[in-house]
Design an enzyme around this catalytic site. Structure first.
Site, PDB file in Angstrom:
ATOM      1  N   SER A   1      39.810  16.014 -26.127  1.00 31.52           N
ATOM      2  CA  SER A   1      39.376  14.642 -26.401  1.00 31.52           C
ATOM      3  C   SER A   1      37.978  14.615 -26.994  1.00 31.52           C
ATOM      4  O   SER A   1      37.177  15.534 -26.820  1.00 31.52           O
ATOM      5  CB  SER A   1      39.378  13.820 -25.110  1.00 31.52           C
ATOM      6  OG  SER A   1      40.644  13.854 -24.511  1.00 31.52           O
TER       7      SER A   1
HETATM    8  N1  SAH Z   1      42.187  16.457 -20.861  1.00 28.26           N
HETATM    9  C1  SAH Z   1      42.446  17.314 -21.990  1.00 28.26           C
HETATM   10  C2  SAH Z   1      43.053  16.517 -23.145  1.00 28.26           C
HETATM   11  C3  SAH Z   1      44.296  17.159 -23.573  1.00 28.26           C
HETATM   12  S1  SAH Z   1      45.358  16.275 -24.666  1.00 28.26           S
HETATM   13  C4  SAH Z   1      41.211  18.088 -22.421  1.00 28.26           C
HETATM   14  O1  SAH Z   1      40.135  17.846 -21.839  1.00 28.26           O
HETATM   15  O2  SAH Z   1      41.308  18.972 -23.267  1.00 28.26           O
HETATM   16  C5  SAH Z   1      46.617  15.752 -23.528  1.00 28.26           C
HETATM   17  C6  SAH Z   1      47.344  16.837 -22.770  1.00 28.26           C
HETATM   18  O3  SAH Z   1      48.321  16.177 -21.973  1.00 28.26           O
HETATM   19  C7  SAH Z   1      48.097  17.840 -23.636  1.00 28.26           C
HETATM   20  O4  SAH Z   1      47.703  19.135 -23.301  1.00 28.26           O
HETATM   21  C8  SAH Z   1      49.559  17.592 -23.286  1.00 28.26           C
HETATM   22  O5  SAH Z   1      50.345  18.763 -23.284  1.00 28.26           O
HETATM   23  C9  SAH Z   1      49.442  17.024 -21.878  1.00 28.26           C
HETATM   24  N2  SAH Z   1      50.591  16.250 -21.423  1.00 28.26           N
HETATM   25  C10 SAH Z   1      51.359  15.371 -22.128  1.00 28.26           C
HETATM   26  N3  SAH Z   1      52.323  14.865 -21.340  1.00 28.26           N
HETATM   27  C11 SAH Z   1      52.170  15.439 -20.103  1.00 28.26           C
HETATM   28  C12 SAH Z   1      52.854  15.327 -18.870  1.00 28.26           C
HETATM   29  N4  SAH Z   1      53.927  14.536 -18.714  1.00 28.26           N
HETATM   30  N5  SAH Z   1      52.411  16.070 -17.819  1.00 28.26           N
HETATM   31  C13 SAH Z   1      51.337  16.883 -17.949  1.00 28.26           C
HETATM   32  N6  SAH Z   1      50.652  17.034 -19.081  1.00 28.26           N
HETATM   33  C14 SAH Z   1      51.055  16.316 -20.164  1.00 28.26           C
END
Ligand code: SAH
Length: 197
Positions: free
Chosen positions: A47
């Site tokens: 993010s």
């Molecule tokens: N908080 C992260 C942002 C990652 S982007 C950071 O600091 O880098 C969002 C993430 O959510 C992705 O890695 C994606 O694979 C995950 N995601 C999407 N749907 C999900 C679900 N149902 N359960 C767990 N993770 C999920």
């Protein structure tokens, strides 16, 4: 971040402490401290720092101790929460991303409890949580997650379709209902179902 309205010193300190450089691929190193989201592989993104700061600030207002993050991704948001001294639990559906994130937590000496699973189910065995942060967008707030909040707990999540999401914070009232506030317009990758290796 301060110029853009982030003023919780604890949050600014945590962001200063956690090297974002370690959460991205080395070819993107020159862009590590730009205030933009960056690709982390598997079609996912780390993010934008302002969004991490704003979500963290919105969460810290309720002075939580134990928090759940859904969507570990690079591990950066979880690391910022751990640097704040919180007990962090995080769930990621893509195994490969989680393996790399866990290495980063070890390298930085941060304690983060994590599991490879569909985070829409939360982590009931480890709950309830003082706060839950969802870092992927869904059309609506997930009831299973609401159910894992302590009374008075907060859930912060991006809600809405790909082109018009809002960062929403809900707080459980004493009567069991929820108060809802819209914090900011945001852009997140979608919350998906199931897991992949
Ligand atoms: N908080 C992260 C942002 C990652 S982007 C950071 O600091 O880098 C969002 C993430 O959510 C992705 O890695 C994606 O694979 C995950 N995601 C999407 N749907 C999900 C679900 N149902 N359960 C767990 N993770 C999920």
């Amino acid at each position: 971040l301060r110029a853009n309205g982030i003023n919780d010193e604890r949050v600014l300190n945590a962001i200063r402490t956690v090297p974002r450089l370690l959460f991205i691929h080395e070819v993107l190193a020159p862009r590590a401290y730009e205030d933009t989201a960056l690709p982390i592989g598997q079609g996912q993104t780390i993010s934008q720092p302002w969004v991490v700061a704003r979500m963290t600030e919105a969460l810290m207002e309720s002075e939580p101790r134990k928090v759940l993050e859904v969507g570990t991704g690079s591990g950066y948001q979880a690391a910022v929460l751990a640097a704040l001294g919180l007990e962090v639990h995080t769930v990621e559906r893509i195994g490969e991303l989680l393996r790399v994130a866990r290495k980063r937590f070890r390298t930085l000496g941060l304690t983060v409890r994590s599991k490879h699973d569909d985070g829409r189910a939360g982590w009931p065995e480890n709950g309830p949580f003082d706060a839950i942060l969802v870092t992927a967008a869904a059309p609506a707030l997930v009831d299973e997650l609401k159910a894992q909040l302590v009374p008075g707990g907060v859930l912060i999540a991006p809600v809405g379709p790909a082109n018009s999401q809002s960062l929403v914070r809900i707080r459980q009232r004493a009567d069991g209902g929820f108060d809802e506030e819209v914090l900011a317009p945001v852009v997140f990758v979608p919350l998906l179902s199931g897991t992949v290796d």
